[in-house]
Structures are given as structure tokens and as C-alpha cells.
Write an enzyme that holds these catalytic residues in place. Structure first.
Site, mmCIF file in Angstrom:
data_model
loop_
_atom_site.group_PDB
_atom_site.id
_atom_site.type_symbol
_atom_site.label_atom_id
_atom_site.label_comp_id
_atom_site.label_asym_id
_atom_site.label_seq_id
_atom_site.Cartn_x
_atom_site.Cartn_y
_atom_site.Cartn_z
ATOM 1 N N THR A 108 11.950 -78.463 23.156
ATOM 2 C CA THR A 108 11.204 -77.380 22.621
ATOM 3 C C THR A 108 9.566 -77.634 22.447
ATOM 4 O O THR A 108 9.307 -78.532 22.208
ATOM 5 C CB THR A 108 11.840 -76.914 21.252
ATOM 6 O OG1 THR A 108 13.542 -76.919 21.343
ATOM 7 C CG2 THR A 108 11.164 -75.864 20.449
ATOM 8 N N ALA B 173 -4.953 -84.192 23.454
ATOM 9 C CA ALA B 173 -5.724 -83.469 22.473
ATOM 10 C C ALA B 173 -6.386 -84.261 21.487
ATOM 11 O O ALA B 173 -7.627 -84.025 21.439
ATOM 12 C CB ALA B 173 -4.722 -82.428 21.799
ATOM 13 N N HIS B 174 -5.914 -85.460 21.262
ATOM 14 C CA HIS B 174 -6.558 -85.977 20.089
ATOM 15 C C HIS B 174 -7.778 -86.854 20.414
ATOM 16 O O HIS B 174 -8.362 -87.577 19.468
ATOM 17 C CB HIS B 174 -5.544 -87.076 19.379
ATOM 18 C CG HIS B 174 -4.988 -88.262 19.942
ATOM 19 N ND1 HIS B 174 -5.788 -89.426 19.729
ATOM 20 C CD2 HIS B 174 -4.436 -88.508 20.838
ATOM 21 C CE1 HIS B 174 -5.363 -90.467 20.284
ATOM 22 N NE2 HIS B 174 -4.150 -90.178 21.091
ATOM 23 N N CYS C 218 -5.039 -100.024 20.850
ATOM 24 C CA CYS C 218 -3.781 -100.537 21.164
ATOM 25 C C CYS C 218 -3.683 -102.060 21.274
ATOM 26 O O CYS C 218 -2.488 -102.738 20.988
ATOM 27 C CB CYS C 218 -2.944 -100.147 22.278
ATOM 28 S SG CYS C 218 -3.735 -98.317 22.852
ATOM 29 N N ASN D 188 -11.529 -95.930 28.735
ATOM 30 C CA ASN D 188 -11.688 -95.981 27.060
ATOM 31 C C ASN D 188 -12.335 -96.754 26.463
ATOM 32 O O ASN D 188 -12.634 -96.807 25.298
ATOM 33 C CB ASN D 188 -10.029 -95.740 26.796
ATOM 34 C CG ASN D 188 -9.218 -96.785 27.338
ATOM 35 O OD1 ASN D 188 -9.290 -97.002 28.441
ATOM 36 N ND2 ASN D 188 -8.655 -97.660 26.230
ATOM 37 N N GLN E 188 -10.019 -89.623 28.273
ATOM 38 C CA GLN E 188 -11.371 -89.610 27.771
ATOM 39 C C GLN E 188 -12.410 -88.879 28.150
ATOM 40 O O GLN E 188 -13.532 -88.900 27.791
ATOM 41 C CB GLN E 188 -11.580 -91.286 27.712
ATOM 42 C CG GLN E 188 -10.847 -92.216 27.157
ATOM 43 C CD GLN E 188 -11.121 -92.238 25.607
ATOM 44 O OE1 GLN E 188 -12.130 -91.745 25.144
ATOM 45 N NE2 GLN E 188 -10.333 -92.926 24.982
ATOM 46 N N ALA F 8 -1.162 -88.475 26.434
ATOM 47 C CA ALA F 8 -1.638 -88.895 27.838
ATOM 48 C C ALA F 8 -0.426 -90.007 28.157
ATOM 49 O O ALA F 8 -0.395 -90.281 29.293
ATOM 50 C CB ALA F 8 -2.845 -89.520 27.833
ATOM 51 N N THR F 9 0.184 -90.727 27.156
ATOM 52 C CA THR F 9 0.960 -91.930 27.669
ATOM 53 C C THR F 9 2.206 -91.287 28.210
ATOM 54 O O THR F 9 2.550 -91.683 29.186
ATOM 55 C CB THR F 9 1.657 -92.541 26.249
ATOM 56 O OG1 THR F 9 0.355 -93.023 25.554
ATOM 57 C CG2 THR F 9 2.582 -93.613 26.568
HETATM 58 C C1 LIG Z 1 -5.878 -92.679 24.380
HETATM 59 C C2 LIG Z 1 -5.528 -92.892 25.889
HETATM 60 C C3 LIG Z 1 -4.226 -92.771 26.383
HETATM 61 C C4 LIG Z 1 -2.926 -92.598 25.487
HETATM 62 O O1 LIG Z 1 -2.966 -91.202 25.024
HETATM 63 P P1 LIG Z 1 -1.882 -90.619 23.889
HETATM 64 O O2 LIG Z 1 -2.152 -89.421 23.819
HETATM 65 O O3 LIG Z 1 -2.364 -91.284 22.643
HETATM 66 O O4 LIG Z 1 -0.701 -91.128 24.275
HETATM 67 C C5 LIG Z 1 -4.103 -92.899 27.789
HETATM 68 N N1 LIG Z 1 -4.980 -93.074 28.418
HETATM 69 C C6 LIG Z 1 -6.299 -93.466 28.067
HETATM 70 C C7 LIG Z 1 -7.560 -93.558 28.919
HETATM 71 C C8 LIG Z 1 -6.584 -92.918 26.639
HETATM 72 O O5 LIG Z 1 -7.750 -93.290 26.125
#
Ligand SMILES: *Cc1c(COP(=O)(O)O)cnc(C)c1O
Length: 380
Positions: A242, A203-204, A325, A154, A182, A74-75
Site C-alpha cells: 500500500t 527523500a530524507h 551506518c 555520501n 546524495q 534508497a536501500t
Molecule cells: C543514505 C544513502 C542510502 C540509503 O538510503 P535510505 O533511504 O536511508 O535507505 C543509499 N545510498 C546513499 C549514497 C546514501 O547516502
């Protein structure tokens, strides 16, 4: 890691579902083709797996498969969305609107764009974390290019009214980006109806692997995005590199599971959350941060007054004070909601997930009560 450490930090990352890990492992051990190598069977079968995963991701959010661009998380999706739109419209409209409670991956990107000559309005939220509607309406002006508001926060789990904000953006001809990291698997997302142009996914936070995400880019409005990574022209030129087949397959599987499990999981987690919340709110000097109604069931965010509890000393439970973070810093989200920085209270974010049991929740309720009492008695 102690075997009996209870994990209640699911908003920081979730355990990979074993079903996801099993699907992924095939693409690490038995299959290895580059999905762009389409002139032999190794590559072709990887490409097929990537196509399937794209459809799985698209299905969870009501998108078309060709609207999904793979990223590293997401970053990166937030960076691609905001920089991609801004840079493609350089010299035209230069104003960006966002909210002070956004993730740093949005806020810091917006601040960076300010250095590039863009103008930003960062709106304060209401004290319950929801967007201040009047302020938003006023902020969207003639020269506003882009508005970015997250779906689920988050830190507080607060859900914004993306439908209404999107309609306002459409009316004012503003590109609308939503960070939904989220939200997937927790709230219904149907992009066939939601007036959203760009949506960041990862995904995580949804029981898939770290290091893979996606950006939804709506196809039916001729959006122009400037690529931020140049190279082989993958992902329709928007994101070269890739494709990591095992990661992508993992994200697809995790999103398909999320779709199947969402209703039952939300119900179960809500019962657990409400039981824990009731227990904690019965203690003196405990305040819930963020609206309770417009909120995912997975989140409890509380300020505990008259108590300087160091979360590192909680040996039975893993949770955070704010976002992962931030480390030890105070929370920009809670400060923005309160309108000031609260240094007197302990801030605690408890985030529940798929693998938490009723027994764990009941144990943690008593454990935290005991820790708060000891802390206040200065007996730690
Ligand atoms: C975790 C998070 C991100 C960052 O996502 P990553 O996949 O870890 O880079 C961005 N926005 C929100 C709201 C998040 O909770």
C-alpha cells in the site's frame, strides 16, 4: 537533544523542511484514503496526491512520471535495481561491475548476488575518489550485465561523471544503475539526456521524511526487472505494498522545493563551506579527502593526523567520522581511496545543509580548531 547542538551531519539525514511537514500532516490527520481504492472519493483524492508527487519527483530529475516506482528509500531502490536486473537475467550474462566507494546498500547487495552465482568486479577508485577510467573500460566485458556507480558519494561529496560512464555502458550494452541518494537538490540531473537506466532516490537526504524513496526505471529501453516484493501488484507489479500517501506527498513536496531552491542554496552553502574549509586547512596536519572540484558544496571530509579525537565528546556540534551506518568502524570509502587503512588520524565528515547559519559555521570553525589543539596537547 541540547538546543544549541549545531547540526552538521546533513549527509546522514536532513531535517524535514517545515513546509514539507505541513503538507504531510494533512494526509495524516484529515485525509486517509488508500490510493488504490479508486471507487470512492477518499481513495481518489489520495491517488491524485500520489500522482502529483510522482510528477514532482519526475520533474526534479527530468524523468517521465511513469518511470518513478515508489520504494521505502534508497536501500530498497538499490536492492530492487540490482537484484531485479540480475535475477531477471539469470542464466544469461552474469558479471556485475561497481566501485569500492559505493554505499553498503550497493556493495552488500552485489556481494549477496555473488552468493547467487553472479561474478563481481569491485574497482578501486583513484586517490581523489573519482572512477579510474582505464580500469572501468577494462572491467566492462562481453558478459557484463550491469554497472552501478553512484552520482555523489555520501562520505566525500565527490561527483562522478555519470554522463561519460553511461555512454561507455551504452556502447558496451551494459545496464547502468546510479545511486543518486546524495545528489538530488544538489546537482542538476536530467535523465532526458543522461544515459542512465536505473536511478535510486530517497527523500530524507533532501529535507523530506525518512522511509520513502523511489527507483527511476527507464521506460524506453525494454528493461526487465524482477519484483522483489510480491503482493497486490502495485507500482506496475514491480513493488507491491500500500502506498504511504503522507510519505509520498512529503517526498514530492521536498523535491519540488529542492528544484526551486537548488541554485541559491548551493551558492550560499559553498560560501559557508569554503570559509570553514579554509579555516581548517590552515591548521597543521589536516588533509582534505576527495577531489575538491568534482564535489558538492555541502561536504568537507578531512583526516586530522596526530590526533585521536572522539567525536562523541564534541558537545557543541553533531557530525560523523564516515557514514552513519558505520558507527565506530573505519571508512571503507577513505580506505579504498588511500589504498590502505589509516588508523593514525581522526576522520571527520562535516556536511552542511539548508538550515545552517553563517554564525554556526563561524562558531564551529573556532570550536574545532580549539578541540584539535586540545586533543594534540593531550588535555582533553
Ligand atoms: C543514505 C544513502 C542510502 C540509503 O538510503 P535510505 O533511504 O536511508 O535507505 C543509499 N545510498 C546513499 C549514497 C546514501 O547516502
Amino acid at each position: 537533544m541540547p538546543a544549541n547542538l549545531i547540526y552538521l551531519d546533513n549527509a546522514a539525514t536532513t531535517r524535514v523542511d517545515p513546509r514539507v511537514a505541513e503538507t504531510m500532516s494533512v494526509w495524516l490527520t484529515k485525509q486517509w484514503g488508500n490510493p488504490a481504492s479508486l471507487n470512492h472519493a477518499f481513495g481518489q483524492s489520495s491517488a491524485k496526491a500520489v500522482d502529483k508527487a510522482r510528477a514532482q519527483v519526475a520533474q526534479l530529475i527530468g524523468a517521465k512520471t511513469n518511470e518513478i516506482i515508489w520504494t521505502s528509500g534508497a536501500t530498497e531502490s538499490n536492492n530492487l535495481a540490482l537484484k531485479g536486473i540480475a535475477r531477471a537475467h539469470r542464466g544469461q550474462r552474469r558479471h556485475i561491475v561497481t566501485i569500492a566507494t559505493e554505499h553498503k546498500a550497493v556493495l552488500d547487495t552485489v556481494h549477496w548476488l555473488e552468493g547467487e552465482g553472479f561474478k563481481a568486479t569491485v574497482l578501486a577508485p583513484q586517490s581523489n575518489g573519482l572512477v579510474d577510467w582505464a580500469a572501468l573500460e577494462e572491467a566492462l566485458r562481453e558478459d557484463t550485465l550491469l554497472c552501478s556507480v553512484m552520482l555523489v558519494n555520501n562520505e566525500t561529496g565527490v561527483i562522478q561523471d555519470i554522463q561519460a560512464i553511461g555512454e561507455l555502458c551504452r556502447k558496451k550494452n551494459v545496464v547502468f544503475h546510479v545511486d543518486a541518494a546524495q545528489a538530488t537538490g544538489k546537482v542538476d540531473i536530467n535523465l532526458q539526456q543522461l544515459p542512465v537506466d536505473l536511478m535510486s532516490l530517497t527523500a530524507h537526504k533532501t529535507y523530506g521524511p525518512q522511509g520513502i524513496g523511489a527507483l527511476f526505471v527507464r521506460s524506453d529501453i525494454a528493461l526487465q526487472i524482477e519484483a522483489q516484493l510480491h503482493g497486490g501488484g502495485h507500482e506496475r507489479g514491480l513493488r507491491s505494498g500500500t502506498l504511504p500517501t503522507h510519505q509520498i506527498v512529503g517526498m514530492g513536496e521536498s523535491y519540488e522545493l529542492a528544484k526551486a531552491l537548488m541554485t541559491s542554496e548551493n551558492t550560499r552553502i559553498r560560501i559557508q563551506r569554503d570559509r570553514l574549509l579554509k579555516h581548517l586547512m590552515a591548521l597543521d596536519g589536516v588533509e582534505l579527502n576527495g577531489d575538491l572540484e568534482h564535489r558538492i558544496p555541502h561536504n568537507i571530509n578531512i583526516s586530522i593526523d596526530n590526533c585521536a579525537l572522539d567525536l562523541n565528546t564534541l558537545t557543541a556540534v553533531a557530525l560523523s567520522s564516515a557514514s552513519a551506518c558505520l558507527g565506530g568502524q573505519s571508512s571503507h570509502v577513505i580506505n579504498a581511496m588511500k589504498g590502505h587503512s589509516d588508523t593514525q588520524s581522526t576522520l571527520m565528515r562535516i556536511s552542511l545543509g539548508r538550515f545552517n547559519t553563517d554564525t554556526e559555521i563561524d562558531f564551529v570553525a573556532d570550536y574545532l580548531e580549539d578541540q584539535i589543539r586540545r586533543c594534540r596537547q593531550g588535555k582533553r
